[in-house]
Design a protein around this motif. Structure first.
Motif, PDB file in Angstrom:
ATOM      1  N   ASN A 147       0.856  -1.187   0.000  1.00 41.87           N
ATOM      2  CA  ASN A 147       0.000   0.000   0.000  1.00 41.87           C
ATOM      3  C   ASN A 147       0.892   1.237   0.000  1.00 41.87           C
ATOM      4  N   PHE A 148       0.584   2.197  -0.871  1.00 37.56           N
ATOM      5  CA  PHE A 148       1.365   3.421  -0.946  1.00 37.56           C
ATOM      6  C   PHE A 148       0.769   4.551  -0.107  1.00 37.56           C
ATOM      7  N   ALA A 149      -0.426   4.372   0.438  1.00 41.17           N
ATOM      8  CA  ALA A 149      -1.054   5.439   1.201  1.00 41.17           C
ATOM      9  C   ALA A 149      -0.350   5.588   2.557  1.00 41.17           C
ATOM     10  N   ILE A 150       0.109   6.787   2.851  1.00 44.35           N
ATOM     11  CA  ILE A 150       0.814   7.020   4.117  1.00 44.35           C
ATOM     12  C   ILE A 150      -0.090   6.691   5.300  1.00 44.35           C
ATOM     13  N   GLY A 151      -1.374   7.054   5.205  1.00 45.27           N
ATOM     14  CA  GLY A 151      -2.306   6.747   6.293  1.00 45.27           C
ATOM     15  C   GLY A 151      -2.454   5.260   6.529  1.00 45.27           C
TER      16      GLY A 151
ATOM     17  N   MET B 249      -1.156   0.389   9.937  1.00 43.56           N
ATOM     18  CA  MET B 249      -0.479  -0.871  10.217  1.00 43.56           C
ATOM     19  C   MET B 249       0.437  -0.752  11.432  1.00 43.56           C
ATOM     20  N   LYS B 250       1.159   0.354  11.508  1.00 47.35           N
ATOM     21  CA  LYS B 250       2.085   0.543  12.631  1.00 47.35           C
ATOM     22  C   LYS B 250       1.317   0.705  13.944  1.00 47.35           C
ATOM     23  N   PHE B 251       0.213   1.471  13.914  1.00 44.44           N
ATOM     24  CA  PHE B 251      -0.603   1.642  15.119  1.00 44.44           C
ATOM     25  C   PHE B 251      -1.203   0.303  15.550  1.00 44.44           C
TER      26      PHE B 251
ATOM     27  N   GLU C 154      13.412   7.196  -2.286  1.00 47.84           N
ATOM     28  CA  GLU C 154      14.128   6.356  -1.325  1.00 47.84           C
ATOM     29  C   GLU C 154      14.843   5.192  -1.991  1.00 47.84           C
ATOM     30  N   VAL C 155      14.257   4.640  -3.076  1.00 45.53           N
ATOM     31  CA  VAL C 155      14.868   3.475  -3.710  1.00 45.53           C
ATOM     32  C   VAL C 155      16.230   3.822  -4.312  1.00 45.53           C
ATOM     33  N   MET C 156      16.478   5.107  -4.561  1.00 43.18           N
ATOM     34  CA  MET C 156      17.776   5.541  -5.073  1.00 43.18           C
ATOM     35  C   MET C 156      18.852   5.549  -3.984  1.00 43.18           C
TER      36      MET C 156
ATOM     37  N   GLY D 115       7.437  -3.084   2.073  1.00 46.99           N
ATOM     38  CA  GLY D 115       6.566  -2.278   2.914  1.00 46.99           C
ATOM     39  C   GLY D 115       7.127  -0.910   3.216  1.00 46.99           C
ATOM     40  N   LEU D 116       6.328   0.146   2.991  1.00 46.53           N
ATOM     41  CA  LEU D 116       6.810   1.509   3.217  1.00 46.53           C
ATOM     42  C   LEU D 116       6.999   1.819   4.686  1.00 46.53           C
ATOM     43  N   GLU D 117       6.461   1.010   5.570  1.00 45.24           N
ATOM     44  CA  GLU D 117       6.651   1.288   7.001  1.00 45.24           C
ATOM     45  C   GLU D 117       8.124   1.289   7.388  1.00 45.24           C
ATOM     46  N   HIS D 118       8.964   0.641   6.575  1.00 46.02           N
ATOM     47  CA  HIS D 118      10.401   0.586   6.878  1.00 46.02           C
ATOM     48  C   HIS D 118      11.143   1.840   6.467  1.00 46.02           C
ATOM     49  N   ILE D 119      10.476   2.732   5.718  1.00 51.34           N
ATOM     50  CA  ILE D 119      11.178   3.930   5.281  1.00 51.34           C
ATOM     51  C   ILE D 119      10.510   5.210   5.769  1.00 51.34           C
ATOM     52  N   ILE D 120       9.554   5.102   6.673  1.00 46.92           N
ATOM     53  CA  ILE D 120       8.925   6.314   7.206  1.00 46.92           C
ATOM     54  C   ILE D 120       9.127   6.426   8.711  1.00 46.92           C
ATOM     55  N   GLU D 121      10.170   5.791   9.238  1.00 45.54           N
ATOM     56  CA  GLU D 121      10.445   5.899  10.665  1.00 45.54           C
ATOM     57  C   GLU D 121      10.715   7.356  11.030  1.00 45.54           C
TER      58      GLU D 121
END
Length: 264
Positions: free
Chosen positions: A125-129, A134-136, A248-250, A258-264
């Motif tokens: 999922n690309f949606a930040i929300g 998922m993290k919550f 980020e992939v660059m 999963g994007l949760e690993h790059i929005i810490e």
């Protein structure tokens, strides 16, 4: 400047991604991959922005001709897997927005990315929300281990349950001991009534016209319930995540699932 190729430009998500790339100063749309319209330009495809961007039906030919930095794939699970492997083999960093990858698929692609020393991202999922949901949910599961997931999507979605629901269950499983929920003697009088079972958690999938992408994680405890819900009202909601993934992939040299690993 990051040169980007998009696979699936005629789809709902693909159209939004094309628009986002064209509107972003540090991005350049090098080409698009469309198996039905090779040899045309983006301007020739109905409903897409007027741009002299070449359309390729062969991904390898596209990579060799345009020399992109990043492939954004928004097609379907089978095509996405093929495109991801071809991208890595041709020195292109893939950002994959299709779900349906098995653990074996992810492991194979991870080894390939490491061998090529290329970043790669698979995003259920690309949606930040949705990532925050998922993290919550993972945090809540530490204290309320009885949980069920209800995910709702449009009726053209191919896989069930959704990649977001599966990823949510995986994150919860990391902090929750396996347990069977419900009555010990519970019995389905109609097969599938309790949904899919993941370590004792149940996932329920709805597919209806009019929906986009929605998920509710429901926790139950003594005398209380907790609901964590996310709704994508339109596909524009996914574009900030696509943009972030392309940037980020660059910077990375491994596969991230999963994007949760790059929005810490």
């Amino acid at each position: 400047m990051i040169r980007i190729v998009i696979a699936g430009p005629r789809g709902n998500m693909g159209k939004e991604a094309v628009q986002m790339v064209l509107e972003t100063d540090q991005f350049e749309l090098a080409g698009v991959i469309d198996r039905k319209n090779g040899g045309k330009t983006l301007a020739d495809l109905q409903g897409l922005p007027d741009a002299a961007v070449p359309v390729f039906d062969d991904p390898v030919h596209c990579f060799q001709e345009t020399q992109p930095d990043v492939l954004v794939d928004l097609t379907n699970p089978d095509t996405g897997k093929v495109h991801m492997k071809l991208a890595l083999e041709n020195g292109v960093r893939p950002v994959i927005g299709t779900t349906g990858f098995s653990e074996a698929d992810v492991e194979e692609m991870s080894l390939l990315a490491e061998s090529k020393e290329l970043g790669a991202i698979i995003a259920p999922n690309f949606a930040i929300g949705a990532i925050l949901m998922m993290k919550f949910s993972q945090t809540a599961a530490r204290y309320m281990p009885d949980v069920e997931i209800i995910e709702q999507h449009h009726d053209r979605k191919l896989d069930a349950p959704s990649g977001t629901a599966v990823k949510t269950a995986q994150l919860i499983s990391e902090v929750r001991e396996k347990k069977k929920q419900g009555h010990p003697d519970e019995e389905e009088t109609l097969q599938g009534a309790r949904g899919a079972d993941v370590d004792g958690m149940h996932i329920h999938s709805l597919r209806l016209p009019g929906l986009v992408a929605h998920q509710e994680v429901i926790f139950g405890g003594e005398g209380q319930t907790l609901k964590i819900r996310h709704d994508s009202i339109n596909r524009r909601s996914f574009m900030p995540g696509v943009k972030m993934a392309c940037e980020e992939v660059m910077r990375i040299g491994v596969l991230v699932y999963g994007l949760e690993h790059i929005i810490e």
